[in-house]
Design an enzyme around this catalytic site. Structure first.
Site, PDB file in Angstrom:
ATOM      1  CD  GLU A   1       3.222  -1.863  -3.265  1.00 44.78           C
ATOM      2  OE1 GLU A   1       3.131  -0.975  -3.893  1.00 44.78           O
ATOM      3  OE2 GLU A   1       3.098  -1.810  -1.821  1.00 44.78           O
TER       4      GLU A   1
ATOM      5  CB  CYS B   1       6.002  -8.219   4.605  1.00 46.26           C
ATOM      6  SG  CYS B   1       4.340  -7.402   4.840  1.00 46.26           S
TER       7      CYS B   1
ATOM      8  CB  CYS C   1      -7.809   0.462   8.888  1.00 45.81           C
ATOM      9  SG  CYS C   1      -8.486  -1.233   9.544  1.00 45.81           S
TER      10      CYS C   1
ATOM     11  CB  CYS D   1      -4.505   1.089   6.668  1.00 47.00           C
ATOM     12  SG  CYS D   1      -3.843  -0.184   5.524  1.00 47.00           S
TER      13      CYS D   1
ATOM     14  N   GLY E   1      -4.064  -6.232   2.428  1.00 46.37           N
ATOM     15  CA  GLY E   1      -5.369  -7.122   2.438  1.00 46.37           C
ATOM     16  C   GLY E   1      -5.586  -7.694   4.034  1.00 46.37           C
TER      17      GLY E   1
END
Ligand code: SAH
Ligand code: SF4
Length: 350
Positions: A94, A107, A118, A121, A161
């Site tokens: 994405e 982004c 994390c 996330c 990532g």
């Protein structure tokens, strides 16, 4: 399909020059191909008109210009657009276009999933599949530009990532952003966000490329940070703060500390004190990020115990920092209606 051929996209000018010399071709061919790929954005060797036919045929036989294919897109009420691309080997990634009055920010992702787990996330929750190539990273920009009327003005490495765990491809993509005529996108308008891979922060500082750097801080205390970011056990906060101080010094840029507001965990008065102390030591600013819910992923374990700080507490927290001369921005949670906000990028693996 040409998916088994080597991707030519993703090579820097220098690498293309070596390649052409190896092929027994003139070095200036490299700049011609570089321009075709990254500036004129052609997707077929046949369109590279200033190359001889035999050279075009040779390139076609051995290399591919296709890295990603557009799969689908989703537009949020606020104008944020989530784009889904498919890699030649069938993975989905994405990218998100975030327009505002001044900028049109893209982004981009650097990995399919993320290995770092994390606790706040969505990408972390989905696990890790593979690194993206430099071509796949840069192509997100070329393709995204076709899905927005305005020029993309800024690039943030804040998608899926951890960019510094895919260091070589990230570095190559940065070099291409720096070398290509990306309509005013310079590395000054590019932010690499990292959870804190200290040795790679130093390495990036030493390249001389100078993209802006953001460190996902989220807590000034080792113990708390380790709880929400297991990578902190490997590269401690202390080590990372030394690395970003070096980065700021070497690149003469200010570090952005990203700080997700998690209720009761990092929004206390002692957190404010620690942030004031930290920002006095390192040229920096703080980007306060309202926690985007992961409820759509039905988290378990520690992740399930994380809740967003209330709006009025965020405002008071930010005001106290500002009263102490700390530069603070509050990040917009643009796109959370379509799960395209930062940290919500997650796709189900097949
Ligand atoms: N791996 C890198 C870059 C991708 S994450 C990093 O961790 O920095 C990009 C940003 O989104 C990071 O600051 C990350 O902490 C933040 N983020 C992750 N999950 C989030 C969530 N649920 N809500 C808000 N921000 C989140
Ligand atoms: Fe990976 Fe960044 Fe998400 Fe952590 S916050 S799991 S490093 S993408």
């Amino acid at each position: 399909m040409n998916k088994y051929k080597t991707q030519l996209k993703g090579l820097t000018l220098e690498e293309l020059q070596s390649l052409f010399l190896e092929m027994g071709e003139a070095k200036f061919r490299a700049l011609q191909v570089f321009n075709w790929m990254y500036n004129f954005r052609v997707t077929s060797f046949d369109k590279m008109e200033n190359l001889s036919k035999p050279l075009r045929a040779k390139l076609k036989e051995n290399y591919s210009l296709i890295t990603l294919n557009f799969a689908s897109s989703e537009l949020s009420a606020g104008g944020t657009k989530k784009l889904i691309f498919e890699t030649a080997d069938g993975n989905k990634i994405e990218s998100v276009i975030i327009p505002d009055e001044k900028r049109n920010t893209l982004c981009i992702s650097t990995q399919v999933g993320c290995p770092l787990d994390c606790k706040f996330c969505a990408t972390g929750l989905m696990g890790y599949k593979k690194n993206l190539s430099a071509g796949e990273i840069f192509d997100q920009y070329l393709l995204a530009q076709q899905h927005t009327e305005r020029d993309i003005t800024n690039i943030v490495y804040m998608g899926m990532g951890e960019p510094l765990l895919n260091y070589n491809a990230t570095l190559n993509s940065l070099k291409i952003f720096a070398e290509a005529l990306t309509k005013g996108i310079t590395l000054k308008k590019t932010i690499v966000s990292t959870s804190g891979i200290a040795p790679k922060i130093i390495e990036l500082a030493d390249t001389g490329l100078k993209p802006k750097l953001a460190l996902s801080l989220h807590s000034c205390f080792e113990k708390t940070r380790s709880k929400i970011m297991p990578i902190n056990e490997k590269y401690s906060l202390k080590e990372n703060l030394e690395a970003v101080a070096y980065y700021a010094m070497k690149t003469k840029t200010r570090i952005t500390f990203e700080y997700i507001m998690l209720k009761g965990l990092n929004d206390r008065d002692e957190d404010i004190k620690a942030l004031i102390k930290l920002t006095n030591q390192i040229p920096s600013k703080i980007n306060v990020i309202p926690f985007n819910s992961l409820q759509h992923m039905h988290p378990t374990g520690f992740s399930a115990s994380l809740f967003p700080t209330e709006k009025n507490r965020i405002e008071a927290f930010v005001q106290k920092l500002r009263d102490n001369d700390v530069t603070v921005m509050i990040r917009d949670t643009q796109g959370d209606d379509i799960a395209a906000a930062c940290g919500q990028l997650a796709l189900k693996f097949k």
